[in-house]
Enzyme design. Structure first.
Site, PDB file in Angstrom:
ATOM      1  N   ASN A   7       0.872  -1.168   0.000  1.00 56.75           N
ATOM      2  CA  ASN A   7       0.000   0.000   0.000  1.00 56.75           C
ATOM      3  C   ASN A   7       0.913   1.223   0.000  1.00 56.75           C
ATOM      4  O   ASN A   7       1.515   1.565   1.022  1.00 56.75           O
ATOM      5  CB  ASN A   7      -0.909  -0.004   1.235  1.00 56.75           C
ATOM      6  CG  ASN A   7      -1.856   1.182   1.270  1.00 56.75           C
ATOM      7  OD1 ASN A   7      -1.498   2.298   0.905  1.00 56.75           O
ATOM      8  ND2 ASN A   7      -3.081   0.961   1.733  1.00 56.75           N
ATOM      9  N   GLU A  34      -3.942   1.970  -2.822  1.00 53.51           N
ATOM     10  CA  GLU A  34      -4.030   3.403  -2.520  1.00 53.51           C
ATOM     11  C   GLU A  34      -3.147   4.227  -3.451  1.00 53.51           C
ATOM     12  O   GLU A  34      -2.294   4.994  -3.013  1.00 53.51           O
ATOM     13  CB  GLU A  34      -3.672   3.671  -1.051  1.00 53.51           C
ATOM     14  CG  GLU A  34      -4.880   3.597  -0.140  1.00 53.51           C
ATOM     15  CD  GLU A  34      -4.695   4.347   1.172  1.00 53.51           C
ATOM     16  OE1 GLU A  34      -5.191   5.492   1.262  1.00 53.51           O
ATOM     17  OE2 GLU A  34      -4.080   3.796   2.088  1.00 53.51           O
ATOM     18  N   ASP A 147      -4.184  -4.979   0.774  1.00 55.38           N
ATOM     19  CA  ASP A 147      -4.498  -4.390   2.068  1.00 55.38           C
ATOM     20  C   ASP A 147      -5.932  -4.809   2.401  1.00 55.38           C
ATOM     21  O   ASP A 147      -6.890  -4.259   1.865  1.00 55.38           O
ATOM     22  CB  ASP A 147      -4.358  -2.867   1.983  1.00 55.38           C
ATOM     23  CG  ASP A 147      -4.693  -2.177   3.290  1.00 55.38           C
ATOM     24  OD1 ASP A 147      -5.133  -2.856   4.237  1.00 55.38           O
ATOM     25  OD2 ASP A 147      -4.531  -0.941   3.359  1.00 55.38           O
ATOM     26  N   ASN A 149      -7.274  -4.552   5.416  1.00 48.82           N
ATOM     27  CA  ASN A 149      -7.819  -3.770   6.524  1.00 48.82           C
ATOM     28  C   ASN A 149      -8.468  -4.664   7.577  1.00 48.82           C
ATOM     29  O   ASN A 149      -9.549  -4.361   8.107  1.00 48.82           O
ATOM     30  CB  ASN A 149      -8.810  -2.718   6.016  1.00 48.82           C
ATOM     31  CG  ASN A 149      -8.111  -1.406   5.676  1.00 48.82           C
ATOM     32  OD1 ASN A 149      -7.254  -0.940   6.425  1.00 48.82           O
ATOM     33  ND2 ASN A 149      -8.469  -0.817   4.542  1.00 48.82           N
ATOM     34  N   ASP A 218      -1.873  -6.356   5.835  1.00 45.37           N
ATOM     35  CA  ASP A 218      -1.565  -6.654   4.435  1.00 45.37           C
ATOM     36  C   ASP A 218      -1.284  -8.154   4.324  1.00 45.37           C
ATOM     37  O   ASP A 218      -0.363  -8.668   4.984  1.00 45.37           O
ATOM     38  CB  ASP A 218      -0.350  -5.853   3.974  1.00 45.37           C
ATOM     39  CG  ASP A 218      -0.573  -4.357   4.156  1.00 45.37           C
ATOM     40  OD1 ASP A 218      -1.182  -3.746   3.257  1.00 45.37           O
ATOM     41  OD2 ASP A 218      -0.154  -3.814   5.202  1.00 45.37           O
ATOM     42  N   ASP A 247       2.760   4.593   5.234  1.00 44.27           N
ATOM     43  CA  ASP A 247       2.582   4.031   6.566  1.00 44.27           C
ATOM     44  C   ASP A 247       2.536   2.504   6.540  1.00 44.27           C
ATOM     45  O   ASP A 247       2.437   1.863   7.596  1.00 44.27           O
ATOM     46  CB  ASP A 247       1.350   4.617   7.261  1.00 44.27           C
ATOM     47  CG  ASP A 247       0.146   4.741   6.340  1.00 44.27           C
ATOM     48  OD1 ASP A 247       0.186   4.219   5.209  1.00 44.27           O
ATOM     49  OD2 ASP A 247      -0.855   5.375   6.748  1.00 44.27           O
ATOM     50  N   HIS A 248       2.610   1.909   5.343  1.00 45.89           N
ATOM     51  CA  HIS A 248       2.732   0.460   5.180  1.00 45.89           C
ATOM     52  C   HIS A 248       4.150   0.116   4.729  1.00 45.89           C
ATOM     53  O   HIS A 248       4.851   0.957   4.156  1.00 45.89           O
ATOM     54  CB  HIS A 248       1.778  -0.057   4.100  1.00 45.89           C
ATOM     55  CG  HIS A 248       0.328   0.091   4.421  1.00 45.89           C
ATOM     56  ND1 HIS A 248      -0.502  -0.980   4.683  1.00 45.89           N
ATOM     57  CD2 HIS A 248      -0.466   1.201   4.502  1.00 45.89           C
ATOM     58  CE1 HIS A 248      -1.730  -0.543   4.902  1.00 45.89           C
ATOM     59  NE2 HIS A 248      -1.735   0.780   4.806  1.00 45.89           N
TER      60      HIS A 248
END
Length: 268
Positions: A7, A34, A147, A149, A218, A247-248
């Site tokens: 991501n 994203e 991802d 989530n 992930d 942030d991943h």
């Protein structure tokens, strides 16, 4: 064959990080999420110069998914998750790459929960379950990477007690993930590291990266015919520490070669 999911949290804003990682890690297949860019703004030329063919499904400012293949062009087989013609979110793309069917997904976040966004997440998950089951019926070698989530268990979150009511950790979501595995999919990273705390995401807030207060959201799921080829896997954590990082961190697996079929014995 090395397959990764990442991501990027804005493919153009993080392009230097992405290109650096591609050059260092040399994955054969990459699923990106994203993108946060419309189709015409996807950096196809820069990725081609780096040695990667690509297909993508972009969306302005939000969402967006892509599949990259080193030294090859992914053969697109599906754009968008079936089951809802009114869903305009760019969250799923699928392609054949070097004999493996790759589904790249970005499952909705769902917060705040309960609420309309959480309801959409559960509906999207139901559609994913239906499509995943139809893919399994083909008997093909398949990976569903992205991802999700979802933190599947307490082992996948740094402080489980703080996340009980979050849309990434609510029982309905974890149950949906377990129903996905029950179809026959293998959670590759957890299979390789059954008892370890492995994180793939660290929020920008509250000093969570330096504190290693992460989440594992992930995932790479393998179909039954592909699972026996699993050899290694991990998270390229150092990428999260780079300047202008997502942030991943990239999460990857390595597959061994397809077993040779034995030739039938000749009658003498």
């Amino acid at each position: 064959m090395k397959i990764a999911t990442f991501n990027v949290n804005g493919v153009n804003g993080r392009l230097s990080v992405l290109l650096h990682w591609l050059a260092e890690a040399e994955p054969d297949v990459v699923c990106l999420q994203e993108l946060k860019a419309p189709d015409e703004k996807f950096p196809a030329a820069a990725l081609e110069a780096a040695g990667y063919g690509a297909i993508w499904h972009g969306q302005k400012s939000w969402n967006g998914v892509a599949i990259l293949a080193r030294g090859a062009d992914p053969i697109e087989t599906r754009r968008g998750l079936p089951g809802d013609r009114d869903d305009t979110h760019s969250r799923y793309i699928e392609a054949a790459v070097n004999g493996v069917l790759v589904g790249c997904l970005y499952l909705p976040n769902g917060n705040p929960a309960p609420g309309p966004k959480f309801d959409y997440k559960l509906r999207w998950f139901d559609r994913l379950l239906a499509h995943a089951e139809s893919l399994l019926a083909t008997g093909a070698p398949i990976v569903l990477a992205g991802d999700y989530n979802v933190m599947p268990t307490d082992l996948d979150v740094y402080a489980p007690e703080r996340w009980r009511d979050d849309a990434l950790f609510r029982p309905e979501v974890r149950d949906a993930y377990q129903r996905l595995l029950a179809q026959g999919w293998t959670d590759a990273l957890r299979t390789l590291h059954p008892g370890e705390r492995i994180y793939t995401f660290w929020d920008y807030f509250r000093n969570r990266w330096p504190r290693d207060a992460g989440l594992r959201i992930d995932h790479l799921l393998l179909s039954p015919v592909l699972a026996p080829r699993l050899r290694a896997g991990g998270v390229d954590r150092e990428v999260r520490g780079m300047e202008k990082a997502s942030d991943h961190a990239p999460t990857w697996i390595a597959l061994g070669p397809e077993p040779r079929r034995r030739r039938p014995a000749r009658e003498g």
